[in-house]
Design a protein around this motif. Sequence first.
Motif, PDB file in Angstrom:
ATOM      1  N   PRO A  81     -50.595  36.150  -2.775  1.00  0.00           N
ATOM      2  CA  PRO A  81     -49.645  37.196  -2.391  1.00  0.00           C
ATOM      3  C   PRO A  81     -50.145  38.098  -1.269  1.00  0.00           C
ATOM      4  N   ARG A  82     -51.443  38.137  -1.060  1.00  0.00           N
ATOM      5  CA  ARG A  82     -52.011  39.062  -0.074  1.00  0.00           C
ATOM      6  C   ARG A  82     -52.094  38.478   1.331  1.00  0.00           C
ATOM      7  N   PHE A  83     -51.952  37.158   1.470  1.00  0.00           N
ATOM      8  CA  PHE A  83     -51.891  36.546   2.809  1.00  0.00           C
ATOM      9  C   PHE A  83     -50.894  35.393   2.755  1.00  0.00           C
ATOM     10  N   GLN A  84     -49.939  35.446   3.664  1.00  0.00           N
ATOM     11  CA  GLN A  84     -48.808  34.534   3.615  1.00  0.00           C
ATOM     12  C   GLN A  84     -48.594  33.834   4.954  1.00  0.00           C
ATOM     13  N   PRO A  85     -48.080  32.583   4.919  1.00  0.00           N
ATOM     14  CA  PRO A  85     -47.849  31.841   6.155  1.00  0.00           C
ATOM     15  C   PRO A  85     -46.414  31.975   6.658  1.00  0.00           C
ATOM     16  N   VAL A  86     -46.265  31.821   7.963  1.00  0.00           N
ATOM     17  CA  VAL A  86     -44.962  31.617   8.600  1.00  0.00           C
ATOM     18  C   VAL A  86     -45.153  30.439   9.558  1.00  0.00           C
ATOM     19  N   GLU A 125     -33.384  44.681   0.934  1.00  0.00           N
ATOM     20  CA  GLU A 125     -34.286  45.494   1.764  1.00  0.00           C
ATOM     21  C   GLU A 125     -35.065  44.624   2.735  1.00  0.00           C
ATOM     22  N   LEU A 126     -35.542  43.468   2.264  1.00  0.00           N
ATOM     23  CA  LEU A 126     -36.305  42.562   3.115  1.00  0.00           C
ATOM     24  C   LEU A 126     -35.434  41.986   4.232  1.00  0.00           C
ATOM     25  N   LEU A 127     -34.192  41.642   3.906  1.00  0.00           N
ATOM     26  CA  LEU A 127     -33.281  41.142   4.924  1.00  0.00           C
ATOM     27  C   LEU A 127     -33.068  42.193   6.015  1.00  0.00           C
ATOM     28  N   ALA A 155     -39.068  37.311   6.212  1.00  0.00           N
ATOM     29  CA  ALA A 155     -38.707  38.137   5.052  1.00  0.00           C
ATOM     30  C   ALA A 155     -39.325  37.582   3.775  1.00  0.00           C
ATOM     31  N   ARG A 156     -39.277  36.269   3.627  1.00  0.00           N
ATOM     32  CA  ARG A 156     -39.869  35.647   2.435  1.00  0.00           C
ATOM     33  C   ARG A 156     -41.380  35.860   2.407  1.00  0.00           C
ATOM     34  N   ALA A 157     -42.013  35.759   3.570  1.00  0.00           N
ATOM     35  CA  ALA A 157     -43.458  35.979   3.627  1.00  0.00           C
ATOM     36  C   ALA A 157     -43.828  37.414   3.281  1.00  0.00           C
ATOM     37  N   LEU A 158     -42.931  38.349   3.572  1.00  0.00           N
ATOM     38  CA  LEU A 158     -43.198  39.767   3.304  1.00  0.00           C
ATOM     39  C   LEU A 158     -42.902  40.168   1.863  1.00  0.00           C
ATOM     40  N   ALA A 159     -42.275  39.284   1.103  1.00  0.00           N
ATOM     41  CA  ALA A 159     -41.783  39.655  -0.231  1.00  0.00           C
ATOM     42  C   ALA A 159     -42.880  40.211  -1.134  1.00  0.00           C
ATOM     43  N   GLU A 163     -51.038  41.676   3.115  1.00  0.00           N
ATOM     44  CA  GLU A 163     -51.823  42.416   4.099  1.00  0.00           C
ATOM     45  C   GLU A 163     -51.990  41.636   5.394  1.00  0.00           C
ATOM     46  N   LEU A 164     -51.776  40.310   5.330  1.00  0.00           N
ATOM     47  CA  LEU A 164     -51.986  39.449   6.495  1.00  0.00           C
ATOM     48  C   LEU A 164     -50.923  38.361   6.519  1.00  0.00           C
ATOM     49  N   LEU A 165     -50.341  38.141   7.703  1.00  0.00           N
ATOM     50  CA  LEU A 165     -49.479  36.988   7.941  1.00  0.00           C
ATOM     51  C   LEU A 165     -50.196  36.043   8.895  1.00  0.00           C
TER      52      LEU A 165
END
Length: 224
Positions: A81-86, A125-127, A155-159, A163-165
Motif C-alpha cells: 500500500p505504501r508504493f504503487q505502480p502506474v 474523492e479520488l476521481l 486514482a487507483r494507485a492513490l487509493a 508515499e511513492l508512485l
Amino acid sequence: MNALLEVRDLDVRYGARRVVDGVSFTVGAGEAVGLVGPSGCGKSTTALAVLGLLRPHSGSVRFSGVELTGLRARELRALRPRFQPVFQDAYGALSPRREVRHQIAEPLRVHGRWRAADGPARVDELLERVGLSPAHGRRLPHELSGGQCQRVSIARALATRPELLVLDEPTSALDPSLRAGILNLLMDLQDSLGVGFLLISHDHAAVHHVGDRILTMRDGRLVA
C-alpha cells in the motif's frame, strides 16, 4: 531529504545477459526522480525490481529502511500500500467488464481498508482528485479516452495513500495534448499530497517537466 527509496548496486540478468548493471540511486520523500533512456536500456526492468515484481541477481532495494529483496510474499504485500505502480497501458491495466469505480476501490478491498460507510465517498474523492467526476466512475474503460483511463489508473494507485508512485512510461501512449494534462496532474499531486515519484520514460521533455532530479540510463547502467 530523507531517502524513501534506496537502490544500491542493482544487478538484473536474463540468463547470461546483464540487463541492469550496478544501478544505484535514491528517491527522497516527496521527491520526483526521472529515469530516462532509450528503449531496451533497462529502465523498465529497474522499475519491476523496485516494485518487487522481479527478483534481482544481486543488489539492494530498500523502501523506508526495509530491504525488499528476499522478503516473503506476505511481508511484501504488507508494504505494497505504501508504493504503487502506474503502467503505460492504462486500458490493459483495467478490467474491460467492470465499472471503473469498482476498480478504484479494489486496492482498498485487497488490503482490508474498504468500509461500506465511507468507501464510495473515498472513490468519488479520488476521481475528483485526478480531474474526473463521480459520473466517470460508473463507466466501463472502453467508454473513456486514453487520458481518462490513465487518470483512473492513477486514482487507483492513490487509493491506499501511498508515499511513492512508480510510473513506467505513463504518457507514452497518449497524444501530446493529453500528455501535458497527465504531467500537470502529477505535479499537482506532488504538491498537494506530498507523494514521491519514480518516473520512467524515454521522453526527456516529459521527465524534465516533472522531475526534481533526472537520471539517464544506457545499456543497463546509469550514465548521468
